[in-house]
Design a protein around this motif. Structure first.
Motif, PDB file in Angstrom:
ATOM      1  N   HIS A   1       0.923  -1.216  -0.002  1.00 23.35           N
ATOM      2  CA  HIS A   1       0.033   0.015   0.095  1.00 23.35           C
ATOM      3  C   HIS A   1       0.889   1.173  -0.024  1.00 23.35           C
ATOM      4  N   PRO A   2       0.418   2.428  -1.009  1.00 20.17           N
ATOM      5  CA  PRO A   2       1.465   3.473  -0.983  1.00 20.17           C
ATOM      6  C   PRO A   2       1.597   4.321   0.514  1.00 20.17           C
ATOM      7  N   SER A   3       0.824   3.825   1.523  1.00 22.15           N
ATOM      8  CA  SER A   3       0.715   4.759   2.630  1.00 22.15           C
ATOM      9  C   SER A   3       2.331   4.389   3.228  1.00 22.15           C
ATOM     10  N   PHE A   4       2.782   3.212   3.064  1.00 25.75           N
ATOM     11  CA  PHE A   4       4.044   2.805   3.566  1.00 25.75           C
ATOM     12  C   PHE A   4       5.321   3.828   3.223  1.00 25.75           C
ATOM     13  N   ALA A   5       5.069   4.489   2.229  1.00 25.85           N
ATOM     14  CA  ALA A   5       6.273   5.207   1.547  1.00 25.85           C
ATOM     15  C   ALA A   5       6.362   6.655   2.320  1.00 25.85           C
ATOM     16  N   CYS A   6       7.162   6.117   3.725  1.00 33.88           N
ATOM     17  CA  CYS A   6       7.042   7.346   4.482  1.00 33.88           C
ATOM     18  C   CYS A   6       8.079   7.161   5.529  1.00 33.88           C
TER      19      CYS A   6
ATOM     20  N   LEU B   1      11.069   0.231  11.006  1.00 26.01           N
ATOM     21  CA  LEU B   1      11.529  -0.878  10.534  1.00 26.01           C
ATOM     22  C   LEU B   1      13.128  -1.064  11.185  1.00 26.01           C
ATOM     23  N   ARG B   2      13.762   0.209  11.075  1.00 18.46           N
ATOM     24  CA  ARG B   2      15.171   0.305  11.346  1.00 18.46           C
ATOM     25  C   ARG B   2      15.325   0.107  12.834  1.00 18.46           C
ATOM     26  N   ARG B   3      14.106   0.443  13.768  1.00 18.56           N
ATOM     27  CA  ARG B   3      14.287   0.361  14.943  1.00 18.56           C
ATOM     28  C   ARG B   3      14.147  -0.961  15.684  1.00 18.56           C
ATOM     29  N   HIS B   4      13.236  -1.836  14.842  1.00 22.00           N
ATOM     30  CA  HIS B   4      12.962  -3.125  15.255  1.00 22.00           C
ATOM     31  C   HIS B   4      13.961  -4.264  14.413  1.00 22.00           C
ATOM     32  N   GLY B   5      14.854  -3.689  13.746  1.00 22.14           N
ATOM     33  CA  GLY B   5      15.838  -4.534  12.840  1.00 22.14           C
ATOM     34  C   GLY B   5      15.150  -5.438  11.657  1.00 22.14           C
ATOM     35  N   VAL B   6      14.052  -4.995  11.406  1.00 21.10           N
ATOM     36  CA  VAL B   6      13.135  -5.852  10.438  1.00 21.10           C
ATOM     37  C   VAL B   6      13.591  -5.229   8.822  1.00 21.10           C
ATOM     38  N   ALA B   7      14.059  -6.136   8.070  1.00 15.72           N
ATOM     39  CA  ALA B   7      14.271  -5.778   6.630  1.00 15.72           C
ATOM     40  C   ALA B   7      12.836  -5.433   5.798  1.00 15.72           C
TER      41      ALA B   7
ATOM     42  N   TYR C   1       7.284   0.407  -4.979  1.00 16.52           N
ATOM     43  CA  TYR C   1       8.883  -0.237  -5.199  1.00 16.52           C
ATOM     44  C   TYR C   1       9.719   0.749  -4.122  1.00 16.52           C
ATOM     45  N   LEU C   2      10.175   0.013  -3.021  1.00 19.78           N
ATOM     46  CA  LEU C   2      11.105   0.816  -2.191  1.00 19.78           C
ATOM     47  C   LEU C   2      12.282   0.113  -2.005  1.00 19.78           C
ATOM     48  N   GLU C   3      13.597   0.813  -1.896  1.00 25.45           N
ATOM     49  CA  GLU C   3      14.661  -0.026  -1.791  1.00 25.45           C
ATOM     50  C   GLU C   3      15.403   0.436  -0.204  1.00 25.45           C
ATOM     51  N   ASP C   4      14.625   1.175   0.544  1.00 27.97           N
ATOM     52  CA  ASP C   4      15.423   1.524   1.840  1.00 27.97           C
ATOM     53  C   ASP C   4      15.956   0.319   2.545  1.00 27.97           C
TER      54      ASP C   4
ATOM     55  N   ALA D   1      15.864   3.833  -4.520  1.00 27.26           N
ATOM     56  CA  ALA D   1      14.311   4.343  -4.513  1.00 27.26           C
ATOM     57  C   ALA D   1      14.131   4.286  -3.028  1.00 27.26           C
ATOM     58  N   ARG D   2      14.310   5.329  -2.381  1.00 27.06           N
ATOM     59  CA  ARG D   2      14.061   5.500  -0.846  1.00 27.06           C
ATOM     60  C   ARG D   2      13.051   6.475  -0.741  1.00 27.06           C
ATOM     61  N   ALA D   3      12.230   5.997   0.483  1.00 29.19           N
ATOM     62  CA  ALA D   3      11.224   6.697   1.262  1.00 29.19           C
ATOM     63  C   ALA D   3      11.785   7.688   2.410  1.00 29.19           C
ATOM     64  N   SER D   4      12.916   7.163   2.629  1.00 28.85           N
ATOM     65  CA  SER D   4      13.584   7.996   3.887  1.00 28.85           C
ATOM     66  C   SER D   4      14.533   8.823   3.374  1.00 28.85           C
TER      67      SER D   4
END
Length: 289
Positions: free
Chosen positions: A170-175, A182-188, A200-203, A249-252
């Motif tokens: 869902h596009p709402s995750f591109a933020c 994800l980084r705080r929890h160490g999840v890819a 499509y995100l590559e963060d 392609a990064r959201a952050s």
């Protein structure tokens, strides 16, 4: 050194017989054959229903030393419960046999449905509930209920690291907030190539990368050209060396933490026209793995 695992999503497909699989190969030998052609396979039957410890043990036995499975988390958790009140279902999944894979247990994949919007509090709670080693997972597994198909498997052979990857649609995750979570929890974050259908995100959000290549022109059906595979090989090399592609392609706006290297797991899911195994092998050759 970073490890590169290039493979396929699933292995039991009727159209593959006589094309990828030898014509006279019995169905029971397909995993044994496929696991000697690629370095890793996503177990996706676990997405549709709880599997049995005896099945996981058989899959471990049928594959060579050094092989790795990714395991897809149940859709009951992601699509039906939609990540709410999932302590029991998570315990059942962890007790259903994944420890039987032993050293062959790789990342656990969680795939959100396309209608799932980003809810920071909900995802924070869910990601916090995920175990990051087998001791934590075993403690959760012992809280299973009677929905298992066989006696529970809640005793890992030893303490091992567990990795989790999340695929969003869902596009709402591109933020920025989602990437930070994800980084705080160490999840890819799963880098998902979906022929433009979903974001499509590559963060880079963890110490490893997880790629799912569903087809770049037509979802699940189109194969990858040699030029497309060269592009993926270059991106995988950048991630495996601890960096990222220059045109990522990064959201952050916040760059990832630098590392000496990152393991990369890449699975081809363009299985409908029997492209997946051959594309995986071609990419392996380009990466010399």
């Amino acid at each position: 050194m970073a490890k590169l695992r290039i493979g396929i999503s699933g292995w039991r497909y009727a159209p593959w017989r006589g094309v990828f699989y030898p014509k006279d190969l019995p169905q029971r030998a397909e995993l044994e054959y496929a696991s000697r052609q690629v370095a890793s396979i996503e177990l996706n039957g676990s997405f549709y229903s709880l599997q049995r410890p005896s099945s996981y043990a058989r899959w471990r036995a049928d594959t060579p030393r050094g092989f790795v499975f990714a395991v897809k988390g149940p859709r009951f958790i992601t699509h039906i419960k939609r990540l709410r009140d999932v302590d029991g279902p998570l315990a059942n999944f962890l007790a259903s046999g994944i420890f039987e894979l032993g050293a062959k247990l790789g990342p656990i994949l969680w795939q959100c449905p396309p209608s799932q919007r980003f809810d920071e509090a909900l995802f924070d709670d869910f990601l916090a509930s995920l175990p990051h080693d087998t001791d934590q997972a075993a403690a959760l597994a012992r809280r299973h209920d009677d929905h298992l198909k066989e006696p529970a498997s809640a005793r890992p052979d030893r303490k091992r690291r567990l990795r989790h990857a999340l695929e969003i649609r869902h596009p709402s995750f591109a933020c920025e907030a989602f990437i930070a979570l994800l980084r705080r929890h160490g999840v890819a974050l799963v880098v998902a190539d979906t022929a433009g259908r979903w974001p499509y995100l590559e963060d880079v959000t963890a110490g490893f990368m997880y790629l799912r290549l569903h087809g770049d022109q037509k979802l699940y059906t189109s194969g990858y050209t040699d030029a497309a595979l060269e592009r993926w090989a270059a991106r995988i090399r950048a991630w495996s060396r601890g960096g990222e592609p220059k045109d990522a392609a990064r959201a952050s706006a916040t760059p990832p933490r630098k590392r000496a290297g990152r393991d990369v797991y890449c699975y081809f899911d363009n299985d409908a026209k029997v492209h997946a195994p051959f594309d995986a092998q071609a990419l392996m050759r380009k990466l010399r793995v």
